[in-house]
Design an enzyme around this catalytic site. Structure first.
Site, PDB file in Angstrom:
ATOM      1  N   CYS A 331       6.845  -3.631   3.199  1.00 37.14           N
ATOM      2  CA  CYS A 331       7.773  -3.397   2.094  1.00 37.14           C
ATOM      3  C   CYS A 331       7.006  -2.942   0.843  1.00 37.14           C
ATOM      4  O   CYS A 331       6.464  -1.848   0.820  1.00 37.14           O
ATOM      5  CB  CYS A 331       8.615  -4.640   1.846  1.00 37.14           C
ATOM      6  SG  CYS A 331      10.150  -4.299   0.967  1.00 37.14           S
ATOM      7  N   HIS A 435      10.800  -6.693   7.338  1.00 33.35           N
ATOM      8  CA  HIS A 435      10.420  -8.090   7.146  1.00 33.35           C
ATOM      9  C   HIS A 435      10.715  -8.867   8.424  1.00 33.35           C
ATOM     10  O   HIS A 435      11.636  -8.543   9.168  1.00 33.35           O
ATOM     11  CB  HIS A 435      11.215  -8.720   6.004  1.00 33.35           C
ATOM     12  CG  HIS A 435      10.820  -8.239   4.643  1.00 33.35           C
ATOM     13  ND1 HIS A 435       9.647  -8.621   4.033  1.00 33.35           N
ATOM     14  CD2 HIS A 435      11.452  -7.404   3.780  1.00 33.35           C
ATOM     15  CE1 HIS A 435       9.573  -8.056   2.842  1.00 33.35           C
ATOM     16  NE2 HIS A 435      10.648  -7.310   2.671  1.00 33.35           N
TER      17      HIS A 435
END
Length: 491
Positions: A331, A435
């Site tokens: 991310c 994630h």
């Protein structure tokens, strides 16, 4: 045994007193009795979050509690989520969606509006569940936060529900914490406090008995349970980074801890892996020799990137890559690996552009729209000459930004038939927006093999979490018994 409360609120004398785990344990105990129970936290401030079935975002603690209750995650379980982006400002998420960024003063003025969102979610949960277990935030004794409070007694007063107060004896000062907290409450708030839970006790409980008797005499309220200190629980952290280093195996994985690190629960599976030596490196610490370095997510990518460089970690990362070390960026960490991170609209703070680490041929532009989605796909990276194309990954995305460039032509994963992430030409650098990618045992093994671990050992974090929730529930049974034996006030 019938649970006598339609709504019960669990508040704490301090942050990290054990509110989250008490609610999770009660959720599991009631679920085991086939009682329809839901967790609820009116307002949560945390950088660890989860994506819900209805396409929103809630605090990780409420996700854990929903798993304990064996129900799907929903945004109504945490209607207000504050994700700090600086020391004085936060992203405001209402009913799972970003509303705006606000500083502390503006949000204080906004709280009456936020309370309406809280009450709407609570009313919807009331219609669907027999019992709602509410978690407070921090402590109800914070005098400066009592005006317009929506997170603790302000909510309890609004819905007229009973409250139990949890205190952590392992920190010391447990009796002062409880008596002092009560002293800071109004008369009506003290009346709705039906008893205390002393958490994380270890030792001979007979030595605690005089203190318990004194506390009940001083307050006129019962100690409902003394819960033991449980070692080795595998539960998702609400926010604080676990400081215990997991030095198990010989394969060295290093994670630099940014000031605004987000979703560090990504590394729980590595912490539990028997072949991995996971080290979290804080400010002022040099990055040690490693087989794999992982740059985690960030709530403020550009500021954390500048902070990383100021700590001298850029040179360490470049040296690691130069000598053949593997790097994964997740991310915000993925965005840092590229050429530039541009924020033309000031999404994360001041508008502008920041040079990246230059390890991937991508550039990132931060956008106002946040992508929130649970995803499944397959691995697209390679291990030597063998493509890991049949290895499944289940993960979730929470990010504001789009990354593009030549490196995206070498994706890390394929999600719903579309390329995701990027890899360097030499296949030593991998970036992804996913994630939780280590939570899928097969994907975790494939990633570690890609990084150089010669082992197929897997860790099933879901099984570890379930076992810990059952163990936690068993230890909390005395509290449930005490609650069921109390005379019930109207709620």
């Amino acid at each position: 045994m019938k649970f006598p409360y339609a709504t019960l609120m669990v508040q704490g004398t301090t942050s990290d007193a054990g509110k989250t785990t008490v609610v999770a344990a009660l959720c599991r105990l009631l679920a085991q009795q086939d009682i329809k129970v839901a967790p609820f936290k009116p307002q949560n401030m945390a950088l660890n979050s989860a994506v819900t079935a209805d396409g929103g975002e809630i605090g990780r603690a409420q996700a854990l509690q929903a798993m304990a209750a064996r129900i799907p995650l929903h945004t109504d379980m945490n209607p207000i989520l504050l994700k700090p982006s600086s020391d004085t400002g936060a992203q405001i998420i209402i009913h799972g969606k970003v509303r705006s960024g606000m500083n502390a003063r503006d949000y204080h003025d906004y709280k009456p509006v936020a309370m309406q969102a809280v009450l709407e979610s609570y009313a919807r949960l009331q219609q669907q569940y027999e019992t709602i277990l509410v978690e407070g935030a921090g402590s109800p004794a914070e005098i400066n936060l009592r005006d317009r409070d929506i997170a603790n007694m302000g909510f309890a007063e609004a819905v007229d529900c009973p409250v139990i107060l949890v205190a952590d004896i392992d920190r010391g000062g447990v009796f002062a914490h409880i008596v002092g907290t009560l002293a800071c409450l109004s008369e009506s708030e003290r009346k709705r406090t039906i008893g205390f839970v002393i958490n994380r006790f270890r030792g001979d409980i007979s030595l605690l008995a005089p203190g318990l008797e004194w506390l009940e005499q001083q307050t006129g309220k019962p100690v409902l349970a003394v819960l033991p200190y449980l070692h080795g629980l595998f539960l998702d952290a609400e926010d604080a980074v676990e400081q215990t280093q997991a030095r198990r195996g010989a394969f060295r994985v290093v994670v630099p801890v940014f000031p605004r690190i987000s979703n560090h629960t990504d590394f729980d599976a590595l912490r539990a892996h028997p072949d991995v030596d996971l080290q979290l490196i804080g400010p002022g610490q040099p990055i040690p020799p490693a087989d794999l370095i992982i740059l985690p997510g960030s709530k403020n990518t550009r500021d954390d990137l500048a902070w990383l460089q100021a700590n001298g970690w850029r040179e360490a990362l470049l040296r690691h890559a130069r000598y053949g070390g593997k790097i994964i960026g997740i991310c915000g960490g993925y965005q840092m690996l590229g050429q530039t991170v541009t924020d033309p609209h000031g999404v994360e703070g001041h508008a502008g552009s920041t040079p990246g680490l230059g390890l991937l041929d991508i550039s990132t532009e931060l956008t106002a729209d946040k992508r929130l989605e649970q995803v499944t796909g397959v691995c697209a990276f390679t291990n030597n000459a063998d493509a890991e194309v049949n290895v499944e990954v289940r993960a979730y995305e929470i990010h504001m930004g789009v990354s593009s460039g030549l490196a995206c032509q070498r994706p890390a994963f394929v999600i719903a038939g579309q390329p995701e992430g990027a890899r360097s030409d030499d296949d030593y650098i991998l970036g992804t927006y996913l994630h939780g990618l280590f939570d899928t045992p097969s994907a975790c093994s494939a990633l570690l093999r890609w990084a150089g671990l010669g082992s197929d050992t897997t860790v099933d974090v879901s099984a570890l979490r379930e076992a810990s929730l059952d163990r936690l529930a068993e230890a909390t049974q005395p509290l449930l018994d005490a609650l069921c034996a109390l005379p019930v006030r109207a709620s």
